[in-house]
Design an enzyme around this catalytic site. Structure first.
Site, short mmCIF file in Angstrom:
data_model
loop_
_atom_site.label_atom_id
_atom_site.label_comp_id
_atom_site.label_asym_id
_atom_site.label_seq_id
_atom_site.Cartn_x
_atom_site.Cartn_y
_atom_site.Cartn_z
N ASP A 65 0.85 -1.19 0.00
CA ASP A 65 0.00 0.00 0.00
C ASP A 65 0.89 1.24 0.00
O ASP A 65 2.09 1.14 0.18
CB ASP A 65 -1.02 0.00 1.15
N TYR A 67 2.96 4.73 0.75
CA TYR A 67 3.61 5.33 1.92
C TYR A 67 2.57 6.15 2.68
O TYR A 67 1.73 6.82 2.06
CB TYR A 67 4.75 6.23 1.50
N PHE A 78 6.58 2.18 -4.27
CA PHE A 78 7.97 2.37 -3.84
C PHE A 78 8.55 3.74 -4.20
O PHE A 78 9.60 4.12 -3.69
CB PHE A 78 8.89 1.27 -4.40
N HIS A 187 11.05 -9.40 0.44
CA HIS A 187 10.75 -7.98 0.28
C HIS A 187 12.01 -7.14 0.52
O HIS A 187 12.88 -7.54 1.30
CB HIS A 187 9.65 -7.60 1.29
#
Length: 220
Positions: A65, A67, A78, A187
């Site tokens: 989701d 920031y 990102f 991740h």
């Protein structure tokens, strides 16, 4: 929520907007943005689609989701604006790019240059309440982004899907691995990057696959 979506995506996802879940989702998002700060800015909620039309997608990078702190989210997973400090996961992504592709670190944290080369920078959930990670999860966004991934995988061939972490990897079930390249790893978060993200060579693997299928590699 007024959905203004890039034409090729609007055509691909047309029936989703008429489904009951989307009406509920739209109402929820409207109420949340009216009640207090949410991210990204409303005009950038569908930016991943707007910057990377469906017929130009070569690579799909899936995030979780947006920031959730002020000034960071810009509608591309990102990515942050040019004057914004790099969050830890983005730092680690750039470290892996530099190592894998033998390049220098970029000047800023915006991944817009990737989007415009055909990288769909798609979060599973497209909005979030300020300071509350995951606050808009389970409200319908996942159904919508599942549909986007599935339709793309069904209508295109030889795409690369980058699935980092267990959350993104759930969408792997929607993808025919005989038709596309699916690359999975840990991740890039500092909590997990050393458990398989660093050294995954996803960027060079993606480019080798694209080149092998007659597509221009990405300048990561």
């Amino acid at each position: 929520m007024n959905v203004r979506l890039e034409t090729s995506w609007k055509h691909l996802l047309a029936d989703e907007f008429d489904k009951p879940y989307f009406a509920k989702l739209a109402d929820f998002v409207r109420q949340e943005y009216a009640a207090g700060p949410c991210y990204p800015p409303a005009a950038q909620v569908f930016r991943a689609f707007d910057e990377c039309p469906a017929d130009r997608v070569k690579v799909v990078l899936l995030g979780q989701d947006p920031y959730h702190e002020p000034g960071q989210a810009e509608g591309l997973c990102f990515s942050v604006g040019q004057q914004v400090a790099w969050p830890p996961s983005l730092q680690n992504i750039f470290k892996e790019v530099a190592s894998d592709c033998q390049t220098d670190l970029p000047a800023d944290g915006s991944l817009l240059r990737w989007a415009r080369q055909g990288v769909l920078l798609l979060n599973s959930t497209l909005t979030v309440r300020a300071h509350q990670a995951g606050s808009h999860a389970g409200k319908g966004w996942e159904t919508f982004t599942d549909a986007a991934v599935q339709r793309l995988a069904q209508t295109r061939s030889h795409l690369v899907f980058l699935l980092w972490g267990s959350y993104a990897q759930r969408k792997g079930a929607l993808i025919d691995r005989q038709r596309h390249l699916v690359l999975s790893s840990a991740h890039p978060s500092p909590l997990s990057a050393y458990r398989g993200f660093f050294g995954n060579h996803h960027f060079t693997q993606a480019n080798a696959y694209l080149a092998a299928h007659g597509k221009e590699p990405i300048k990561w």
